[in-house]
Design an enzyme around this catalytic site. Structure first.
Site, short mmCIF file in Angstrom:
data_model
loop_
_atom_site.label_atom_id
_atom_site.label_comp_id
_atom_site.label_asym_id
_atom_site.label_seq_id
_atom_site.Cartn_x
_atom_site.Cartn_y
_atom_site.Cartn_z
N LYS A 137 104.53 12.71 16.16
CA LYS A 137 103.96 12.63 17.52
C LYS A 137 105.00 12.10 18.50
O LYS A 137 105.06 12.56 19.64
CB LYS A 137 102.73 11.72 17.53
CG LYS A 137 101.52 12.33 16.83
CD LYS A 137 100.36 11.33 16.83
CE LYS A 137 99.19 11.81 15.98
NZ LYS A 137 98.27 10.69 15.69
N LYS A 194 98.87 22.43 9.14
CA LYS A 194 97.50 21.94 8.97
C LYS A 194 96.60 22.43 10.10
O LYS A 194 97.04 22.55 11.24
CB LYS A 194 97.57 20.42 8.83
CG LYS A 194 96.72 19.62 9.73
CD LYS A 194 96.81 18.14 9.49
CE LYS A 194 96.71 17.46 10.84
NZ LYS A 194 96.35 16.05 10.80
N LYS A 231 92.97 20.91 15.96
CA LYS A 231 92.50 21.34 17.28
C LYS A 231 93.68 21.53 18.25
O LYS A 231 93.74 22.50 19.00
CB LYS A 231 91.53 20.28 17.81
CG LYS A 231 91.32 20.31 19.29
CD LYS A 231 89.99 20.89 19.64
CE LYS A 231 89.96 21.20 21.09
NZ LYS A 231 88.96 21.17 21.93
P1 AMP Z 1 91.08 13.81 13.02
O1 AMP Z 1 90.42 14.99 13.63
O2 AMP Z 1 92.54 13.90 13.01
O3 AMP Z 1 90.54 12.52 13.53
O4 AMP Z 1 90.68 13.86 11.47
C1 AMP Z 1 89.42 13.49 10.97
C2 AMP Z 1 89.38 13.63 9.46
O5 AMP Z 1 89.55 14.99 9.07
C3 AMP Z 1 90.51 12.86 8.74
O6 AMP Z 1 89.97 12.32 7.54
C4 AMP Z 1 91.53 13.90 8.43
O7 AMP Z 1 92.29 13.58 7.28
C5 AMP Z 1 90.63 15.12 8.17
N1 AMP Z 1 91.36 16.36 8.50
C6 AMP Z 1 91.80 16.74 9.73
N2 AMP Z 1 92.41 17.94 9.68
C7 AMP Z 1 92.35 18.33 8.37
C8 AMP Z 1 92.81 19.48 7.66
N3 AMP Z 1 93.43 20.48 8.29
N4 AMP Z 1 92.59 19.54 6.33
C9 AMP Z 1 91.93 18.54 5.68
N5 AMP Z 1 91.48 17.43 6.29
C10 AMP Z 1 91.67 17.32 7.61
#
Ligand code: AMP
Ligand code: TRP
Length: 328
Positions: free
Chosen positions: A111, A191, A194
């Protein structure tokens, strides 16, 4: 019963990476454990964001979580900034956090690289995350694979604080990974996220789901219909593991290895199963009223805060602060 804590940023869109990597697990865990699930708005402001839409994105995330199956009768759902003890513990943990470890965090480096001026909050992000979990003395943290390094640092912070102020006070939280611990984007490169625009949302309509899934990347070894593939190398197969029953997964894997099916055949079956799972979620989200969501979050914050205050009182005492000005 273990105490479970996890968080998700209020991005405004819950996608199938979040769902398969984390939220689907949360829905299971609420039936077995004492769970808190938090919309981490204080984390979200460490990156460029639009103040005018933050509140709405937070509400939308709450709607998504409830529609996906979190039940406020079985778990605590709340917003991080509604419980100011997160910020207080964050500060108190910074004094035992090694700067070098923060600088080594992959997510920080990624980041920071994309910014001309790096805010200190971005560096501090994992300390706040440690505060989230330790505030409730949670032992189990259901997350995707991208969070493992943050979890390791969290344990280090807990060890150091305990070493200095009270052996055994904070537990050592462990990650709880799902089978789909890393869902790639539809491009099959990085990965699903969004911010990268490579997602399928939990609220996409059946037509949109198919439009996005049809061109999605599969095992690159399957250049033509006749080339066999390796399911473990295919992101579409990872998604099958989240949405299709075990018999279907086994069948799909066989058809891929023998080139019995083309990738499009495999995707059609997946689209049907995804649509079957996601349609009720989308419908529930449409029916949820703003009033109900506000009530759930308010009650959730009150319950979380009661727990948080106990920990903070003990932390203050062990760290030697003068008593007398505690929140009433
Ligand atoms: P975030 O949207 O970054 O706050 O992520 C929320 C949760 O979703 C966290 O536990 C991340 O590890 C999981 N997560 C986000 N993107 C992925 C992905 N592409 N694959 C698996 N887990 C994800
Ligand atoms: N950093 C996590 C993510 O981006 C979100 C998060 C914040 C979290 N606090 C947490 C996850 C505590 C688990 C536990 O996905």
């Amino acid at each position: 019963m273990a105490r479970v804590f996890s968080g998700i940023q209020p991005s405004g869109e819950l996608h199938i990476g979040n769902y398969l990597g984390a939220v689907q697990n949360w829905v299971q865990l609420q039936h077995q454990h004492d769970c808190l699930f938090c919309i981490v708005d204080l984390h979200a402001v460490t990156q460029a964001y639009e103040p005018a839409t933050l509140a709405q994105r937070t509400t939308d995330m709450a709607i998504g979580l409830l529609a996906a199956g979190l039940d406020p009768e079985r778990c605590i759902v709340f917003v991080q900034s509604h419980v100011p003890e997160h910020s207080e513990l964050n500060w108190l943990l910074t004094i035992v956090t090694p700067l070098g470890e923060l600088e080594r965090q992959t997510q920080f480096k990624d980041k920071a690289q994309r910014q001309a001026s790096v805010p200190a909050g971005l560096l501090n992000y994992p300390v706040l995350q440690a505060a989230d979990v330790l505030l409730y003395k949670a032992t189990l943290v259901p997350v995707g694979e991208d969070q493992l390094q943050h979890l390791e640092l969290m344990r280090e912070i807990a060890r150091r604080w305990n070493g200095r102020f009270g052996e055994g006070f904070f537990p050592q939280p462990q990650a709880h990974l799902s089978t789909a611990k890393r869902v790639l984007g539809l491009d099959g490169q990085v990965k699903m996220s969004k911010s990268l625009g490579n997602t399928i949302s939990l609220f996409d309509t059946p037509d949109t789901i198919w439009e996005k899934l049809r061109p999605a990347a599969t095992d690159p070894a399957r250049k033509t219909r006749k080339d066999p593939g390796t399911p473990q190398l295919c992101n579409v197969f990872t998604i099958h593991q989240g949405f299709s029953p075990p018999e279907t997964q086994a069948h799909v894997a066989r058809q891929c290895r023998t080139a019995g099916w083309g990738c499009l055949d495999c995707k059609r079956v997946l689209a049907d199963n995804m649509i079957a799972t996601l349609t009720p979620i989308r419908e529930r989200a449409q029916q949820l009223q703003a009033r109900r969501v506000t009530d759930v979050l308010r009650a959730g914050a009150a319950k979380a805060r009661a727990l948080a205050r106990q920990t903070i009182a003990e932390v203050r005492q062990r760290m030697g602060f003068l008593a007398g000005a505690e929140a009433s």
